[in-house]
Design a protein around this motif. Structure first.
Motif, short mmCIF file in Angstrom:
data_model
loop_
_atom_site.label_atom_id
_atom_site.label_comp_id
_atom_site.label_asym_id
_atom_site.label_seq_id
_atom_site.Cartn_x
_atom_site.Cartn_y
_atom_site.Cartn_z
N GLU A 29 23.10 48.72 48.17
CA GLU A 29 24.16 49.21 47.29
C GLU A 29 25.53 48.76 47.79
O GLU A 29 26.39 48.37 47.00
N GLU A 30 25.71 48.78 49.10
CA GLU A 30 27.00 48.35 49.67
C GLU A 30 27.23 46.86 49.44
O GLU A 30 28.36 46.44 49.17
N GLN A 31 26.19 46.06 49.55
CA GLN A 31 26.32 44.62 49.31
C GLN A 31 26.61 44.32 47.85
O GLN A 31 27.39 43.41 47.54
N ASP A 32 26.01 45.08 46.95
CA ASP A 32 26.32 44.93 45.53
C ASP A 32 27.76 45.32 45.24
O ASP A 32 28.44 44.68 44.41
N GLN A 33 28.24 46.35 45.91
CA GLN A 33 29.64 46.75 45.75
C GLN A 33 30.57 45.67 46.27
O GLN A 33 31.61 45.38 45.66
N LEU A 34 30.20 45.07 47.41
CA LEU A 34 30.99 43.97 47.95
C LEU A 34 31.07 42.84 46.93
O LEU A 34 32.15 42.27 46.70
N ARG A 35 29.95 42.50 46.32
CA ARG A 35 29.94 41.45 45.30
C ARG A 35 30.88 41.79 44.15
O ARG A 35 31.66 40.95 43.70
N ASP A 36 30.83 43.03 43.68
CA ASP A 36 31.69 43.45 42.57
C ASP A 36 33.16 43.36 42.95
O ASP A 36 34.00 42.90 42.16
N PHE A 37 33.51 43.79 44.17
CA PHE A 37 34.90 43.75 44.62
C PHE A 37 35.40 42.31 44.71
O PHE A 37 36.50 41.98 44.25
N VAL A 38 34.57 41.44 45.31
CA VAL A 38 34.97 40.04 45.48
C VAL A 38 35.07 39.34 44.13
O VAL A 38 36.03 38.60 43.88
N ARG A 39 34.13 39.62 43.23
CA ARG A 39 34.19 38.99 41.90
C ARG A 39 35.44 39.43 41.16
O ARG A 39 36.13 38.60 40.54
N SER A 40 35.75 40.71 41.20
CA SER A 40 36.94 41.22 40.52
C SER A 40 38.20 40.58 41.10
O SER A 40 39.11 40.18 40.36
#
Length: 393
Positions: A29-40
């Motif tokens: 879940e933390e890695q998916d959140q990292l992906r979302d933050f970086v993509r945004s």
């Protein structure tokens, strides 16, 4: 044909991964959140207009965005251990970040500094060099790079011929390095040169006397390259004299995995662009996505992109664990993802038709990045041969 080559290697990949014990390779879940933050962040800071603007400059990146990446996102510090000023995350998190950077075609010296140079220092075994350089790389203050390829274009140990001569307190370097990522703007240059003991690693300051840096004209201007000429340049030894290739071989495997992650991001973007265009482009009274030929292209792209993800993610896990499989899967991932990305970028242009060939459309930017990435650190043929040697066939 590109497609037939990709298909053959997809089948071999399936057979390879089929021998691995069952594991959970899902992102946390933390890695998916990292992906979302970086993509945004990248959608805001690296849109197409900004990419086009930066690729036309000599510097090749936006310093304000680079500083924001360090200060607000902590991306430069992500995979650097905490004792050297980093965040202490692993290679899997870096794979997530690099995939998003490949998707956005980010113009920044992240790969050269945080993948090539940082990993060279981390694996050098030189604590003084780590303490001297890694904290400033983690903060974004130092933009470092690795210069090892020469004009021969070889990626192996035999291609390193630059001479290193010992002195009373420092070494001197003489020779030429080519295709150095961000070599014209880096403020720390790590150099591979050959001494009497073998290949060794050195640190060189950008303003060192006798160093000439020349920006190269490249097909893919989103990733800057340079030619560096050394004439009696003072350098500081990193690690042990003659121990450089053991470090470099590991770093190049990690770089191949990192580049495969970038390629996956770019390939997924090409697929997304193709599918979206196929939905909205109307010919003969219906969307072109309803035509069988377009359906087949998109289906083949989907299969290849998903297979490339499997290869890149598994290689990222091996890199994170630094296990014995890393050399083999690094070459496998690099060869497969290179062809998958190039094929996806070419099909993206074909699906877009005439507009895909124009300078105004982003499809050609991904095509050029795909081609340059295919050749960087060795093309698919090179890595297939390397893989065959490493597994003993």
């Amino acid at each position: 044909m590109v497609y037939s080559g990709v298909r053959r290697w997809r089948l071999r990949l399936v057979g390879w991964i089929g021998t691995v014990p069952p594991m959970n390779f899902a992102f946390s879940e933390e890695q998916d959140q990292l992906r979302d933050f970086v993509r945004s962040f990248l959608e805001e800071k690296s849109p197409e207009d900004d990419v086009r603007e930066q690729m036309e400059t000599d510097q090749g990146y936006d310093e304000a965005v680079w500083n924001q990446m360090a200060e607000q996102m902590g991306l430069q510090a992500l995979a650097i251990p905490e004792e050297y000023g980093g965040q202490g995350f692993g290679f899997i998190e870096q794979v997530v970040v690099l995939e998003e950077m490949g998707r956005a075609l980010l113009c920044a010296p992240y790969f050269s500094s945080c993948v090539l140079a940082a990993n060279t220092l981390l694996h050098s075994g030189d604590e003084d060099a780590k303490n001297a350089h890694l904290p400033s790389i983690a903060s974004g203050e130092t933009r470092a790079t690795l210069a090892f390829t020469e004009e021969s274009g070889r990626w192996d140990e035999g291609g390193i011929t630059m001479q290193a001569t010992p002195g009373d307190s420092e070494w001197t370097l003489d020779g030429v390095k080519s295709y150095v990522l961000d070599g014209a703007t880096a403020n720390l240059i790590l150099v591979a040169a050959r001494s009497d003991a073998g290949v060794s690693l050195f640190a060189v300051q950008p303003d060192a006397e006798g160093l000439t840096r020349t920006a190269l004209s490249t097909m893919d201007t989103t990733r800057k390259q340079a030619k560096l000429e050394f004439s009696g340049v003072s350098a500081t030894l990193i690690g042990t004299d003659g121990g450089g290739w053991d470090v470099l071989s590991t770093v190049l495997d990690l770089a191949a995995v990192a580049l495969a992650a970038e390629q996956v991001g770019g390939a997924q973007m090409c697929l997304d662009m193709s599918v979206e265009y196929a939905k909205v482009r109307v010919q003969f009274g219906r969307p072109i996505g309803s035509f069988q030929a377009i359906k087949h292209k998109c289906a083949d792209m989907l299969l290849e992109v998903e297979s490339a993800k499997s290869a890149a993610y598994y290689a990222g896990w091996c890199a994170n664990e630094m296990n014995d499989e890393l050399p083999q899967v690094a070459s496998l991932a690099k060869s497969y993802c290179s062809e998958a990305y190039f094929h996806a970028s070419a099909e993206n242009i074909q699906i877009h038709g005439g507009i895909g060939f124009t300078w105004e459309h982003p499809a050609h930017l991904y095509f050029k990045r795909a081609k340059s990435s295919e050749l960087l650190f060795g093309d698919p043929t090179y890595h297939r041969e390397l893989l065959a040697q490493r597994i003993g066939i």
